[in-house]
Write an enzyme that holds these catalytic residues in place. Sequence first.
Site, PDB file in Angstrom:
ATOM      1  N   LYS A   1      79.429  38.339  39.540  1.00  0.00           N
ATOM      2  CA  LYS A   1      78.272  37.763  38.855  1.00  0.00           C
ATOM      3  C   LYS A   1      77.276  38.893  38.580  1.00  0.00           C
ATOM      4  O   LYS A   1      76.982  39.690  39.468  1.00  0.00           O
ATOM      5  CB  LYS A   1      77.653  36.659  39.730  1.00  0.00           C
TER       6      LYS A   1
ATOM      7  N   GLU B   1      76.597  15.676  43.510  1.00  0.00           N
ATOM      8  CA  GLU B   1      75.460  14.749  43.555  1.00  0.00           C
ATOM      9  C   GLU B   1      75.848  13.399  44.159  1.00  0.00           C
ATOM     10  O   GLU B   1      75.089  12.816  44.941  1.00  0.00           O
ATOM     11  CB  GLU B   1      74.872  14.565  42.154  1.00  0.00           C
TER      12      GLU B   1
ATOM     13  N   ARG C   1      74.499  11.432  37.672  1.00  0.00           N
ATOM     14  CA  ARG C   1      75.867  11.400  38.194  1.00  0.00           C
ATOM     15  C   ARG C   1      76.042  10.377  39.319  1.00  0.00           C
ATOM     16  O   ARG C   1      77.133   9.913  39.575  1.00  0.00           O
ATOM     17  CB  ARG C   1      76.203  12.771  38.792  1.00  0.00           C
TER      18      ARG C   1
HETATM   19  C1  LIG Z   1      76.011  18.406  37.865  1.00  0.00           C
HETATM   20  C2  LIG Z   1      75.285  19.705  37.992  1.00  0.00           C
HETATM   21  N1  LIG Z   1      74.736  20.030  39.187  1.00  0.00           N
HETATM   22  C3  LIG Z   1      74.076  21.197  39.307  1.00  0.00           C
HETATM   23  C4  LIG Z   1      73.955  22.040  38.250  1.00  0.00           C
HETATM   24  C5  LIG Z   1      73.121  23.292  38.375  1.00  0.00           C
HETATM   25  N2  LIG Z   1      73.981  24.475  38.252  1.00  0.00           N
HETATM   26  C6  LIG Z   1      74.111  25.118  37.100  1.00  0.00           C
HETATM   27  S1  LIG Z   1      75.081  26.467  37.201  1.00  0.00           S
HETATM   28  C7  LIG Z   1      75.340  26.177  38.822  1.00  0.00           C
HETATM   29  C8  LIG Z   1      76.230  27.096  39.580  1.00  0.00           C
HETATM   30  C9  LIG Z   1      77.623  27.030  39.062  1.00  0.00           C
HETATM   31  O1  LIG Z   1      78.411  27.926  39.734  1.00  0.00           O
HETATM   32  P1  LIG Z   1      79.697  28.477  39.026  1.00  0.00           P
HETATM   33  O2  LIG Z   1      80.389  27.388  38.326  1.00  0.00           O
HETATM   34  O3  LIG Z   1      80.455  29.213  40.039  1.00  0.00           O
HETATM   35  O4  LIG Z   1      79.136  29.433  37.917  1.00  0.00           O
HETATM   36  P2  LIG Z   1      78.373  30.850  38.118  1.00  0.00           P
HETATM   37  O5  LIG Z   1      76.921  30.525  38.023  1.00  0.00           O
HETATM   38  O6  LIG Z   1      78.774  31.416  39.400  1.00  0.00           O
HETATM   39  O7  LIG Z   1      78.828  31.662  36.970  1.00  0.00           O
HETATM   40  C10 LIG Z   1      74.648  25.066  39.266  1.00  0.00           C
HETATM   41  C11 LIG Z   1      74.625  24.576  40.638  1.00  0.00           C
HETATM   42  C12 LIG Z   1      74.511  21.643  37.034  1.00  0.00           C
HETATM   43  N3  LIG Z   1      74.386  22.378  35.936  1.00  0.00           N
HETATM   44  N4  LIG Z   1      75.178  20.486  36.944  1.00  0.00           N
END
Ligand SMILES: Cc1ncc(C[n+]2csc(CCOP(=O)(O)OP(=O)(O)O)c2C)c(N)n1
Length: 634
Positions: free
Chosen positions: A287, A376, A404
């Site tokens: 990242k 969620e 959700r």
């Molecule tokens: C349903 C939902 N819950 C929480 C989020 C907030 N959120 C956005 S990106 C993220 C992290 C996602 O991690 P990953 O898929 O590993 O992607 P990275 O940021 O590491 O590239 C979160 C928790 C979201 N977008 N949707």
Amino acid sequence: MSPEQYPLLSKITYPSDLRKLRLEQLPNLCEELRNYILEVVSKHPGHLGSSLGAVELTVALHYVFDTPEDLLVWDVGHQAYAHKILTGRKDRFETLRQWGGLAGFPDPQESDYDTFTAGHASNSISAALGMAVATKELGEDRNVVAIIGDGSMTGGLSFEGLNNTSSFPNNLLIVLNDNNMSIDHNVGGLNKYMVDITTSKTYNRVRYDVYRTMKRLNLIDERNRRGILRFNNSLKGLITRQPNLFEGFSIRYFGPTDGNDVIRTVEILQDIKDMKGPKILHLKTIKGKGYKPAEEEATVWHAPGKFEVASGKRIKGNTGEAVPPNYQEVFGKTLVELARQDERIVGVTPAMPTGCSMTYMMKEFPQRAYDVGIAEEHAVTFSAGLAKGGMVPFCNIYSSFMQRAYDQLIHDVAIAKIKVVFCLDRAGLVGEDGATHQGAFDLAYLSTIPNFKVASPLNEHELRNLMYTAYKGQDGPMAIRYPRGKGVLVDWHNEPKLLPIGKGREMQRGEKLAFLTIGPVGNIVKKVVDRFKDSDNKLVGWYDMVFAKPLDYDLINDIMQNYDAVITVEDGIIRGGVGTQILCYLMENGYKGQVKRLGIPDQFIPHGSQDQQREYCHFDAESIYEQALKMLNL
Ligand SMILES: Cc1ncc(C[n+]2csc(CCOP(=O)(O)OP(=O)(O)O)c2C)c(N)n1
Ligand SMILES: CC(=O)[C@@H](O)[C@H](O)COP(=O)(O)O
Ligand SMILES: [Mg+2]
């Protein structure tokens, strides 16, 4: 874009241009893309770290697949900036997340290359599977690829998709972009599994030895590359002595491999592209890749705001003057204060500890603060279980992500009147994240649930009072919703007190027109009310309803009898919202005056600043004032 600075990128408008490059030019293109993302996102803030880490896999996918004929489905979509730049939107990239500009997430209305709505995590596998099955049914010859991060893979919806993947004929490819991070550290058993699979030293050593030997013997060619991939998979099973989770779902598994090596990623994709049946390619990425500050502090640089590229200094716009805190900070600190008084108090967050400030609780009471991952539904039912077990859970979920968990709120919490305090962060208009993230619906969807209490604070003091009241002054489920961003009080740290349940407050008495507000939007209305004070301080009254449910009918009765006109204002959807509930009550009880409801209209409000969005929805101060003048015939 100058050809001197961006010799390759400046010549690319669409992926068809990218496919004209030679394989060995791709690392340079990735470098240019990274620089361009940094140049733009440093000035026009957005999601940085994920997009930097996904540059190589994005280039590789568009190089190997025939997009937009082949379909790429991005999960969340906050990693898709390189995708946007390479798919006809390079020249508009500087408008990112601004009103009228490019959306921060893939959006099918923006481009044919964006195949599905993105913003909320974990939907990509199901959506892509549907497309892959449809493709097969229709006899079309196109590939479908879901690109999902390790954090998003932890969401329940992903598992539902995985579980279903081998049920129907399809050739879906899932690219698992595993950077071992969510926004904060990724959590849970799946995360441990992915770390184990990657760090099995024996597996990696044997795999490397086999590869080296074959290379030395000149045995690596197109024919046996697939054989090597298959051999690696069996080896993994043997050495890690763990059945491969994905293979367990009857999905062919490849990897893990370095997803920041663009050439290697292209080669693997070429190898597996036409294989029949569902398959998953596990890529390890970093990242923030290529930008030291972002690699070192991934959480901060997930969405860092403005910054100076060269120094890595974030620009905060700090004037040195005392400013009101964010509601998030008030929530976080107040929770800790309450938790100090009562050891039954615990905190729950589905993957947003930094965003919602659960981090304060995690620091002081690490055993009593639970990050459950992107989950969620689970967060709600887990909180209900905690409450049943004797705890007092404060479950903090962003308003739009709570959508959700609607069934869990009803089935697992409300029916049994379980006492969980739900703090709905990012309620109302959220700004640059746009349509997918607007906390528009919570007042409407929560107010329909029996046994629920629903409130929203006017300011930081009221947030503290409501948190205290939810804990100490009531039983059963209660939701407190508050917005993204700054409060209004510099001196915010009051002694929390109990509020009467279901009671609003008269903020100013008037004679002709009454404003009824809920939540911090009342502070905008206060400005309007003050403007009338200059001319005639008797004309307008203002009431802060505090509770959307139960509504204060005594107060409304009083208003009915004393005012000719009512304007309701809420930072939420008008249909089914508080204004609509008030309107129904007024009509049912024979009110003869005029009523106007202000709030979010029956539309998805796009990205831009919160101010721009309010103006668009006509509940900024000026619009409210004009509406009042109209109703007063002034
Ligand atoms: C349903 C939902 N819950 C929480 C989020 C907030 N959120 C956005 S990106 C993220 C992290 C996602 O991690 P990953 O898929 O590993 O992607 P990275 O940021 O590491 O590239 C979160 C928790 C979201 N977008 N949707
Ligand atoms: C992509 C995503 O869903 C999150 O990163 C979200 O943008 C966070 O929003 P806040 O910046 O309001 O925490
Ligand atoms: Mg991740």
